[in-house]
Design an enzyme around this catalytic site. Structure first.
Site, PDB file in Angstrom:
ATOM      1  N   LYS A 542       0.827  -1.216   0.000  1.00 35.86           N
ATOM      2  CA  LYS A 542       0.000   0.000   0.000  1.00 35.86           C
ATOM      3  C   LYS A 542       0.861   1.266   0.000  1.00 35.86           C
ATOM      4  CE  LYS A 542      -3.775  -2.331   2.527  1.00 35.86           C
ATOM      5  NZ  LYS A 542      -4.949  -2.311   1.628  1.00 35.86           N
ATOM      6  N   LYS A 648     -15.242   5.361  -1.247  1.00 37.32           N
ATOM      7  CA  LYS A 648     -15.849   6.250  -0.249  1.00 37.32           C
ATOM      8  C   LYS A 648     -15.336   7.674  -0.416  1.00 37.32           C
ATOM      9  CE  LYS A 648     -15.908   2.208   2.722  1.00 37.32           C
ATOM     10  NZ  LYS A 648     -15.139   1.433   3.727  1.00 37.32           N
TER      11      LYS A 648
HETATM   12  C1  GPK Z   1      -7.875  -8.829   1.169  1.00 37.75           C
HETATM   13  F1  GPK Z   1      -6.938 -10.952   1.300  1.00 37.75           F
HETATM   14  C2  GPK Z   1      -7.430  -9.902   1.900  1.00 37.75           C
HETATM   15  C3  GPK Z   1      -7.492  -9.882   3.326  1.00 37.75           C
HETATM   16  O1  GPK Z   1      -7.072 -10.817   3.990  1.00 37.75           O
HETATM   17  N1  GPK Z   1      -7.995  -8.770   3.909  1.00 37.75           N
HETATM   18  C4  GPK Z   1      -8.461  -7.719   3.182  1.00 37.75           C
HETATM   19  O2  GPK Z   1      -8.948  -6.745   3.770  1.00 37.75           O
HETATM   20  C5  GPK Z   1      -8.960  -6.611   1.053  1.00 37.75           C
HETATM   21  N2  GPK Z   1      -8.393  -7.743   1.813  1.00 37.75           N
HETATM   22  C6  GPK Z   1      -8.166  -6.207  -0.177  1.00 37.75           C
HETATM   23  O3  GPK Z   1      -6.828  -5.942   0.195  1.00 37.75           O
HETATM   24  C7  GPK Z   1      -8.818  -4.967  -0.785  1.00 37.75           C
HETATM   25  O4  GPK Z   1      -8.151  -4.613  -1.978  1.00 37.75           O
HETATM   26  C8  GPK Z   1     -10.287  -5.259  -1.080  1.00 37.75           C
HETATM   27  O5  GPK Z   1     -10.939  -4.086  -1.481  1.00 37.75           O
HETATM   28  C9  GPK Z   1     -10.983  -5.809   0.147  1.00 37.75           C
HETATM   29  O6  GPK Z   1     -10.297  -6.931   0.662  1.00 37.75           O
HETATM   30  C10 GPK Z   1     -12.411  -6.238  -0.145  1.00 37.75           C
HETATM   31  O7  GPK Z   1     -12.469  -7.053  -1.270  1.00 37.75           O
END
Ligand code: GPK
Length: 801
Positions: A542, A648
């Site tokens: 990130k 958001k």
């Molecule tokens: C993805 F694999 C995972 C996890 O273990 N935890 C998590 O929050 C997130 N994610 C992604 O990193 C995001 O890009 C995504 O928007 C979100 O899941 C929902 O799909």
């Protein structure tokens, strides 16, 4: 302001209901009640308004013999529920007026509610948005999860370092849930597998019981309510061991209960990394097995032909965490109900579907067969038979859920699901070409895309009353459950008076945030500065360190020429690092150290400040997003599956500076390339760039600003008491730099200067911001869920029936 029409209950009746709960439910006299008591009483009064439509929804579902959707997730990051309930029931005026009549400050009462953090980040928050949309759309559904006693840890900083303390949301009574002691299931672990008269029998060695707690999830306008059913672990053999107790061994008497409760004690704080701990596998099986038993009990109460199961039951696996649902359902259908193995497998596949949320290799769950077989001996055999059956049906293929003495949960999920979905267009394409490429060739119709979305009730109507008030004044309130109607504000953007109202909403939101920051953190900021916000879990992909490197380089540039016409900017960070992710924790400390130096620098602090706000959670997001000018979505392309914070921000009129990653790509397509600050390598370029052995060194050599910023960190400018403190970071960024911070720096810096220039032209900036709002309607989770219903679940809305 009466911006949405009211619920029909009168303020007087509502006030009486609050007092009744305070008196007879909580046993408190109004003259002695604390804010917590008022909050409970108000919550119960709101909950009363939910229960009737909750029962009605259940009745309609039974009467119609309708298919139900079951969303299995180890995380539901629901946040506070009181305001959410009030908004969806349209009780805002009555609740505010009633509390006022009772001499209580409404906002203080709302702020007393703990933020239920039963999740880590995006995946858990997505599950919460989906539940709300399922209810708004009137799709019969249950969320199944774990009622963790302790959610995600509370974060604080000591000398800039992250400290973790247990989260304690259940210290006070949780007013939204109903305990269901009658819904209790025995969950077995370990033991033996034997055969008797051709039947396979699993005899577990140990067990715990799963006890249900139900929270109603109310949809927009209170027209439908579904259930979030969370499981709590209790000892199978009663709360304590009487023999030990009678012998005077009190600790021994309590041990079985303590051990059992461990399973639902705490949420694992790792986000997109897998720890492979035995307790985690126990939690996963605990949730999944309890949910399946409950699903089948409900099915049996309505139907006597198991063949109907796929027509009545759709089970969504939120990532691989509940992937054991495949073998568990096969075990129940084959071992316990006597279906032939392959029929059982086909039936399970028809019920199950799987959402993948990341391609990061460190997140893909796999379990050593020793551990897996010890805990779930029968399931290990079934996984092998699933593999054999899959291989037989697809000859000459070697794809398998079993290799290197591991059980691979991604592969298992793929095989056992009739649909597998990614969470943004780019992510889904990458699934097809990378981790699941061979599976995709074999099953070309299985992978589909479902781009994520967010609920506009919480993420616009509730968190940003100023902007939502303006929108409703302009186009009416239909946008709240039909977010594409936001397009209707677009013609007004060129009207200077209207745009000024839009700008005023943002200005006032920023002033509120500045006041709050001054009050809670002591940091004084000028709300006229650009509020540049990066809020999300800490992770190298990130790239919060790219953001802070840019701040350092810009600071050096300002220092060299302090009197130039700089665009004043406040960089806000918030987010938690997994406790064992030391590099991420170092990034937090670096940002805090940089903030200390920059904020004390009288040459520059009028134009550049940095703040890292502690303990990021849903509530803090609701405060920050409406006040943001700039949204940082700067992941290494190909690594962020989707992102939902990005949506958001755009909806609330923050402009994005971002890479072509995850849903950023689709956001940019919707809001228009002119209203988005793009930078950085594409996912393809990232892969190419990594092949250059000294890519970081090359990038640093080509950009003196980057070299100087890294040198300042390395020389201890931000850690004079310990100059070597961040050598691990600088060594990484000058060496392997897997996430290509150095290689993307120059273009990021360029984009940020473009942002600076754009922010100077207020009319142009606000026009772009308003266009972001107007064109973000597609990112409603109502749209996402509508597509899951038709393309994956074959489920229908019963709301208007
Ligand atoms: C993805 F694999 C995972 C996890 O273990 N935890 C998590 O929050 C997130 N994610 C992604 O990193 C995001 O890009 C995504 O928007 C979100 O899941 C929902 O799909």
């Amino acid at each position: 302001m009466n911006m949405v029409s009211r619920n029909t209950i009168t303020t007087d009746d509502f006030r009486a209901a609050i007092l009744r709960h305070l008196t007879y439910e909580l046993g408190k006299d109004a003259s002695h009640a604390a804010v917590e008591d008022w909050r409970m009483a108000l919550s119960f009064a709101v909950r009363d308004q939910i229960v009737d439509s909750w029962f009605a929804a259940t009745r309609k579902t039974y009467d119609a013999g309708a298919k139900r959707v079951y969303y299995l997730s180890m995380e539901f990051l629901i946040g506070r529920l009181l305001k959410d309930g009030i908004i969806n029931l349209r009780l805002l005026d009555q609740a505010r007026e009633a509390m006022q009549a009772l001499g209580q400050d409404f906002d203080t009462v709302l702020a007393d509610e703990p933020d239920a953090a039963l999740g880590n980040g995006g995946l858990g928050r997505l599950a919460a948005c989906f539940l709300e949309s399922l209810s708004t759309l009137g799709c019969p559904a249950y969320g199944y999860g774990i009622r963790y006693e302790h959610g995600l840890f509370r974060q604080s900083f000591v000398d800039g370092r992250q400290m973790e303390a247990p989260e304690t949301w259940l210290l006070q009574r949780h007013p939204w849930e109903f305990e269901r002691p009658e819904s209790r299931y025995r969950i077995g672990f370990g033991g033996e597998v034997s055969t008797k008269a051709g039947k396979t029998i699993w005899t577990p060695a140990d067990s715990v019981d799963a006890e249900a707690y139900d929270t109603p999830v109310i949809g927009w306008q209170g027209r439908w309510a579904n259930t979030l059913r969370l499981w709590s672990a209790v000892a199978s053999d009663g709360p304590f061991d009487l023999d030990s107790f009678n012998r005077g061994d009190f600790a021994g008497a309590a041990r079985p209960e303590a051990l059992a409760r461990t399973i639902s004690r705490v949420l694992y704080p790792d986000d997109t990394t897998e720890q492979g701990k035995e307790l985690r596998l126990k939690q996963e099986y605990f949730l999944t097995s309890a949910a399946l038993k409950d699903i089948l009990r409900r099915f049996d109460s309505e139907h006597d032909d198991i063949g109907k199961l796929p027509g009545k039951v759709a089970i969504q696996l939120n990532d691989t965490h509940p992937a054991i649902a495949g073998p568990e359902l096969v075990r129940i259908l084959h071992d316990e109900r006597g279906l032939p193995f392959e029929e059982a497998m086909k039936m399970a596949q028809a019920c199950l579907s799987y959402t993948n949320h990341t391609l990061l290799p460190e997140a893909l769950e796999s379990w050593p067969e020793g551990l897996f077989g010890k805990l779930l001996p029968r399931h290990l055999q079934i996984v092998d038979r699933i593999d054999d059956a899959h291989a037989k049906a697809n000859p000459s293929r070697t794809l398998s859920a079993r290799s290197d003495h591991q059980v691979k949960m991604g592969e298992l999920s793929f095989i056992m699901a009739h649909k597998v979905n990614g969470v943004s267009a780019l992510h889904t394409e990458l699934m097809k070409t990378t981790v699941f490429s061979e599976f995709h060739r074999l099953h070309p119709d299985r992978i589909i895309n479902q781009t994520n979305g967010v609920t506009p009730r919480r993420w616009l109507l509730s968190c940003n009353p100023r902007l939502s008030g303006l929108i409703t004044d302009t186009i009416g309130e239909g946008w709240v459950d039909d977010l594409e109607q936001l397009k209707g504000i677009e013609p007004h953007i060129s009207d200077a008076g209207w745009l000024e109202r839009y700008a005023a909403a943002k200005r006032d939101n920023k002033a509120d945030l500045a006041n709050w920051m001054a009050k809670t953190t002591g940091v004084k900021v000028d709300p006229a500065m650009m509020f540049d916000v990066q809020i999300k879990r800490l992770h190298e992909y990130k790239r919060q360190h790219l953001n802070i490197l840019e701040a350092i380089a810009h600071w050096q540039e300002i220092k060299a020429n302090p009197s130039a016409d700089w665009t004043p900017r406040l960089k806000i960070f918030a987010g938690k690092a997994a406790p064992g992710y030391f590099f991420a924790k170092d990034i937090i400390r670096l940002i805090n150290d940089v903030a200390k130096v920059l904020n004390a620098d009288t040459d520059t602090r009028d134009v550049l400040q940095v703040a890292f706000l502690p303990n990021y959670n849903v509530t803090l997001a609701e405060r920050l997003i409406p006040a943001a000018d700039l949204s940082e979505q700067i992941s290494t392309a190909g690594k962020e599956a989707s992102g939902t914070g990005n949506m958001k921000f755009a909806l609330n009129g923050a402009l994005t500076v971002g890479t072509l990653d995850g849903a950023n790509v689709e956001i940019r397509d919707h809001v228009g390339a002119d209203n988005f600050f793009l930078f950085g390598m594409t996912a393809d370029k990232v892969e190419e760039r990594r092949l250059i052995p000294d890519h970081a060194a090359q990038a640093i050599a080509a950009d003196p600003r980057l070299g100087a910023a890294l040198k300042a960190i390395r020389d201890g400018v931000f850690s004079p008491d310990e100059p070597g403190r961040y050598h691990n970071i600088t060594d990484n960024l000058t060496g392997p730099d897997y996430f290509l911070v150095a290689s993307d720096f120059t273009d990021y810096y360029r984009a940020q200067r473009e942002v600076d220039a754009a922010f100077k032209d207020k009319t142009h900036w606000m026009t772009m911001a308003a266009l972001n709002t107007a064109r973000s309607g597609w990112f409603s989770s109502d749209r996402t869920i509508t597509d899951y219903m038709s393309q994956i679940w074959d489920a229908k809305s019963l709301r208007d029936s």
